[in-house]
Design a protein around this motif. Structure first.
Motif, PDB file in Angstrom:
ATOM      1  N   ALA A  41      44.764 -21.745  -9.444  1.00 13.20           N
ATOM      2  CA  ALA A  41      46.072 -22.394  -9.456  1.00 13.20           C
ATOM      3  C   ALA A  41      46.722 -22.084 -10.798  1.00 13.20           C
ATOM      4  O   ALA A  41      46.040 -22.005 -11.820  1.00 13.20           O
ATOM      5  N   VAL A  42      48.037 -21.902 -10.769  1.00 13.88           N
ATOM      6  CA  VAL A  42      48.788 -21.487 -11.951  1.00 13.88           C
ATOM      7  C   VAL A  42      49.770 -22.583 -12.338  1.00 13.88           C
ATOM      8  O   VAL A  42      50.403 -23.189 -11.469  1.00 13.88           O
ATOM      9  N   VAL A  43      49.888 -22.831 -13.649  1.00 10.86           N
ATOM     10  CA  VAL A  43      50.915 -23.728 -14.181  1.00 10.86           C
ATOM     11  C   VAL A  43      51.621 -23.015 -15.324  1.00 10.86           C
ATOM     12  O   VAL A  43      51.015 -22.177 -16.000  1.00 10.86           O
ATOM     13  N   PRO A  44      52.896 -23.334 -15.547  1.00 12.49           N
ATOM     14  CA  PRO A  44      53.590 -22.724 -16.679  1.00 12.49           C
ATOM     15  C   PRO A  44      53.116 -23.332 -17.993  1.00 12.49           C
ATOM     16  O   PRO A  44      52.729 -24.502 -18.049  1.00 12.49           O
ATOM     17  N   VAL A  45      53.147 -22.525 -19.048  1.00 14.05           N
ATOM     18  CA  VAL A  45      52.949 -23.034 -20.397  1.00 14.05           C
ATOM     19  C   VAL A  45      54.342 -23.289 -20.947  1.00 14.05           C
ATOM     20  O   VAL A  45      55.149 -22.364 -21.057  1.00 14.05           O
TER      21      VAL A  45
END
Length: 193
Positions: free
Chosen positions: A157-161
């Protein structure tokens, strides 16, 4: 019944998310699976109380009582094997496992790591992602191999920094995704068994 044994060392939020998902999605009926036991290497692990409240068997095995890592892992495997596990799920279990332990559960031992592997294996992943200028971070569910954090990837799963992120704020955002992706990956594995 396909038994899942979850190993924790602390609060057990990923374990709790797994248990709740299993209940909501009726893994027992749909997948013939259940969380059979939760084992911790720390008696004060907060996650044990949650598991007990759910009627799940719990066990504590203090690693400090063993002279070697191998002796602890042998005793741990004996405890786990009492529950005839189809899967052994590491959920914040803060121990590096011996090659013998990993081999014993080959193909049945999975972990979630708070980075987009293969980037940032090991510890301090969120600060390292910020320091490297990453635009995205996330988490990875992977099979455990003898080499730390390099087993086959099962899901991510990807989240923005975000520009104002600290390691703590990024960790909190990644953790919410861990609670989604980890149960999903486990359900996918169970459906193939």
């Amino acid at each position: 019944m396909k038994n899942i044994v979850i190993l924790i060392s602390g609060g057990g939020s990923n374990m709790a998310a797994m248990v709740r998902t299993a209940q909501q999605q009726q893994w027992d009926k749909r997948l013939g699976a259940r969380v059979a036991a939760v084992v911790s290497n720390k008696a004060d692990a907060a996650g044990l109380a949650f598991a007990q409240a759910q009627g799940i068997a719990t066990e504590v095995l203090d690693h400090k009582r063993f002279a070697t890592r191998e002796a602890f892992d042998t005793a741990l495997a004996e405890r786990i094997d009492r529950h005839d596990p189809a899967l052994v799920v590491l959920a914040g279990f803060m121990r590096i496992l011996t090659p013998g332990f990993v081999a014993h559960y080959a193909g049945r031992l999975i972990n979630i790591h708070p980075s987009l592997l293969p980037a940032f294996t090991g510890l301090h992943t969120h600060q390292r992602a910020i320091d490297a200028g990453c635009k995205f971070a996330g988490c990875t569910v992977h099979q455990v191999t003898a080499e730390l954090d390099v087993g086959p990837i099962l899901d991510q799963a990807v989240v923005p920094v975000l520009p104002a992120d600290t390691a703590a704020s990024l960790a909190a955002r990644v953790l919410t995704q861990e609670h989604v992706v980890y149960p999903r990956a486990v359900a996918q594995l169970l459906s193939k068994m």
